[in-house]
Write a protein that holds these residues in place. Sequence first.
Motif, PDB file in Angstrom:
ATOM      1  N   PHE A  37      93.179  29.135 -51.609  1.00 24.60           N
ATOM      2  CA  PHE A  37      93.719  30.464 -51.306  1.00 24.60           C
ATOM      3  C   PHE A  37      93.412  31.426 -52.450  1.00 24.60           C
ATOM      4  O   PHE A  37      94.109  32.391 -52.666  1.00 24.60           O
ATOM      5  CB  PHE A  37      95.216  30.431 -51.016  1.00 24.60           C
ATOM      6  N   ARG A  72     101.497  26.682 -42.446  1.00 24.31           N
ATOM      7  CA  ARG A  72     100.868  25.565 -43.143  1.00 24.31           C
ATOM      8  C   ARG A  72     100.204  26.051 -44.435  1.00 24.31           C
ATOM      9  O   ARG A  72     100.297  25.410 -45.476  1.00 24.31           O
ATOM     10  CB  ARG A  72      99.830  24.904 -42.241  1.00 24.31           C
ATOM     11  N   SER A  73      99.539  27.204 -44.381  1.00 23.87           N
ATOM     12  CA  SER A  73      98.910  27.735 -45.592  1.00 23.87           C
ATOM     13  C   SER A  73      99.956  27.978 -46.679  1.00 23.87           C
ATOM     14  O   SER A  73      99.720  27.675 -47.846  1.00 23.87           O
ATOM     15  CB  SER A  73      98.185  29.052 -45.286  1.00 23.87           C
ATOM     16  N   ALA A 113      99.207  22.419 -52.325  1.00 20.08           N
ATOM     17  CA  ALA A 113     100.482  22.185 -53.001  1.00 20.08           C
ATOM     18  C   ALA A 113     100.972  20.761 -52.769  1.00 20.08           C
ATOM     19  O   ALA A 113     101.656  20.184 -53.607  1.00 20.08           O
ATOM     20  CB  ALA A 113     101.511  23.187 -52.503  1.00 20.08           C
ATOM     21  N   LEU A 137     102.788  26.439 -47.015  1.00 25.67           N
ATOM     22  CA  LEU A 137     103.195  25.121 -47.493  1.00 25.67           C
ATOM     23  C   LEU A 137     102.170  24.543 -48.449  1.00 25.67           C
ATOM     24  O   LEU A 137     102.500  23.846 -49.403  1.00 25.67           O
ATOM     25  CB  LEU A 137     103.347  24.157 -46.304  1.00 25.67           C
ATOM     26  N   GLU A 138     100.901  24.822 -48.188  1.00 22.88           N
ATOM     27  CA  GLU A 138      99.845  24.255 -49.026  1.00 22.88           C
ATOM     28  C   GLU A 138      99.581  25.081 -50.272  1.00 22.88           C
ATOM     29  O   GLU A 138      98.704  24.740 -51.057  1.00 22.88           O
ATOM     30  CB  GLU A 138      98.557  24.114 -48.212  1.00 22.88           C
ATOM     31  N   GLY A 139     100.320  26.171 -50.445  1.00 21.36           N
ATOM     32  CA  GLY A 139     100.193  26.884 -51.706  1.00 21.36           C
ATOM     33  C   GLY A 139      99.777  28.341 -51.613  1.00 21.36           C
ATOM     34  O   GLY A 139      99.568  28.971 -52.634  1.00 21.36           O
TER      35      GLY A 139
END
Lengths: 275, 285, 336
Positions: B153, C74-75, B136, C77-79
């Motif tokens: 993911f 963190r995951s 993101a 936050l990263e999407g």
Amino acid sequence: MAQSSIMPGFRPAISFTIVYLSLVVLIPLSTLVFQSFQLSWDDYVHIITNKRVLSSFRVSFSTALIAALVASFFGFIVAWVLVRYSFFGKRFFHALIDFPFALPTAVAGIVLATIFQPSGFLGRLLIDSFGVQVAFKPLGIVMALIFISIPFVVRTVEPVLLEFESSMEEAASSLGATRLQVFGKIIFPNVFPALLTGFALAFARGVGEYGSVIFIAGNLPYVSEIVPLLIVTKLEQFDIEGATAIALTMLVISFLLLLLINVLQYWVRKRSGQL
Amino acid sequence: MNAITQPVNPAKLVERQPLALQDADWVRWILIAIAVSFISLFICLPLGLVIFKALSKGIEAYGAALSEPDALAAIRLTLLTAMVTVPLNTVFGVAAAWAITRFEFKGKSLLTTLIDLPFSVSPVISGLIFVLVFGAEGWVGDWLIAHDIKIIFAVPGIILATLFITFPFVARQLIPLMQEMGNQEEEAALSLGASGWKTFWAVTLPNIKWALLYGVLLCNARAMGEFGAVSVVSGHIRGLTNTLPLHVEVNYNEYNIVGAFAGASILAGLAVVTLILKTVLEWRK
Amino acid sequence: MNNTFTNIVFAAVLSVLAANEARAAEVKLLNVSYDPTRELYKDYNTVFAKYWKAKTGDSVTINQSHGGSGKQARSVLEGLEADVVTLALGYDVDQLYQKRKLIPENWQSLLPNNSSPYTSTIVFLVRKGNPLAIKDWNDLVKPGISIVTPNPKTSGGARWNYLGAWAYALKHNNNDEAAAKEFVGKLFKNAAVLDTGARGSTTTFIEREIGDVLIAWENEAYLALREFGSDKFEIVTPSLSILAEPPVAVVDDVARKHGTTEVATEYLKYLYSKEGQDIIGKNFYRPTDPEIAAKYAKQFQPLELVTIAQFGGWDATQKKHFADDGVFDQIYGPGK
């Protein structure tokens, strides 16, 4: 660019190779470089020269070095035996050499920790007879890396041993050289470059290994904390800059190692008259 | 020039040395003993332990552990990942080997080194780079969010990371072999008027088929077994983005030892069966 | 050969797509949580699904993702599209606001008890019979004692461990920070293994049989007794420990996009209901509802509890103790 040849297909083959290489490898890897540009040189030096970072580099490189040396020694013997002798179960052993490639590294870590833990099958034996604890010590990292390294050494040495011209050996022994002299003067020097390649590959792979190591290392900072673990630690502390700085350093080192391997092979081929 | 690992036709392994070059019996036995103990310790023992732990509560518990929905989902995802990555990397391997071994051009050794690169990059870094691109907060993160496209993911991220990890395997099997073969046979076929494709199918392929098969097997084994890189991009959602190696870890963390090792035994078993099969096939050749 | 192969790939891709399609017909939630809550949410999800079905007629499927608290934050936050997060520390949840504004600034006041439906504390797990007679924190700093704890840099649970020791040392040294530093330093020098997460430490202590003492979440210690038998281990509750308040939050940004705000909010609110609190107690967390807490009171030993607020909140604590070159880095120096 291409040599004049009647061989077809240079353009499509090279174009596909370069496009695919760029998409899958180069573009993703370049992010690491660009991300690091956000850091000033001073920041970078500050991150890399941190004591804990330096010790993790020391741990990673020293354990990978020892593991690659041990694996080279035993791997050479394994390759020698598999190529030159026949014994019961040889095919089976030959087939198993690639097993460490296929086993997920996390499983390898769990299994090795189970074997070498102080109450485990071998762990207890080693503690009782030598007073050496393997698991959760730097020695545990070495064991995991030896496991990972076996196929590299065996599979690089095997073909060279196999192709080796026995006429030289024959000539030498008919001139009265002992077996040991033949080995030391003729066989080993010829196999050495391949062994060196296997060693370098094992070393390069060992430095970056993560999954199998964390289960058996103990992960104590300054003692048994490896570089990849430190990268993960930095990420989990939301420190992307720190993580990429260390990752980039590792990437450059891997690239140089590989370049060294390729130069080595070039040198070997040149020496053996193939170029 | 030697690859990561190279195929050796095992049939050749039994060729006898001339009598004068044979080592003394005691040397032979000592070396065999060392080699066998080393392999037993580092390979047979771990393999045995995986099987032992998987079956420690009986064959029924083993079957149940594997037919549980999350396990099936993990197996499905692992197969899908391998089915996409292996063919792509195989096509790439053949194309790269063809370009590198059949033509001379500038920057060849740089290209060869770059092909090897994924192999010595730490799996942690391999995962991290895809997060930096597709996360993101990554390069194209905003665009992906705006268009509601999920890469990391999700399944595409897992496939990408696996592509990266298994990238060099087929190419590195073929390059040394095709280099050694030289191109006389192909040139002969071409000068007799065969088309490029025909030459490849009729001349090149039969010569490289074992190396190709070996490369594909290794690539497949690694694709199914990769843990580190996939773990970074997976998100660890049970039943959705857990591959078999991640499923093993999840079960292990939930004190479900049989479930963990049952999963591991599939991967180990698959590897051993294909490797033995390959050996047997080559033997018959 | 090529055709069959293409067909197989095609079929596989289709079956995956179809599987996703079938699931889309019902409501789906993703709960991104930390390590030791695996068993708790496995139980709770079943009960909540039943409750939601009875209440609205919709069926809800809750997917779980577990891992170290920092890594999970963190995951997200990263999407990683979590509808709700249930993490180990307020600090980790707060990052979702700090870095990407995925949740409102006042997230912690949206649910009762600082958004912590359950609390826990830090206790010791020792081998049966307590052969080294470990009773309190000061027994852990004795030379020769080997302790197992996760690394405070990577594990939320380990930060609570560290703060428990710190609070004890302050109390017994008239709030002298230098003495506390020395005390906690000695304690971590006795660490045999620093795993990356709480569950990893438990495995090291139990299955690898490393160490004399495991410093662990209270719930994690009781779960270990249940899974591995109380004939092998026992729990020692120190005189003083930290009140760990693992917070929960709806990730507004994601839930709005998924259209799951309502069910996600209810999912967290139901944790505070009698039924939810009962499951919490059964899984060895401390319920916050006084009535249910009383019911489970005898399962926990009484002890003095210090809160994170007494340390000045997570932001200050993180900066002072766990940031690079913070107190933890100072006490855990090379060659010590």
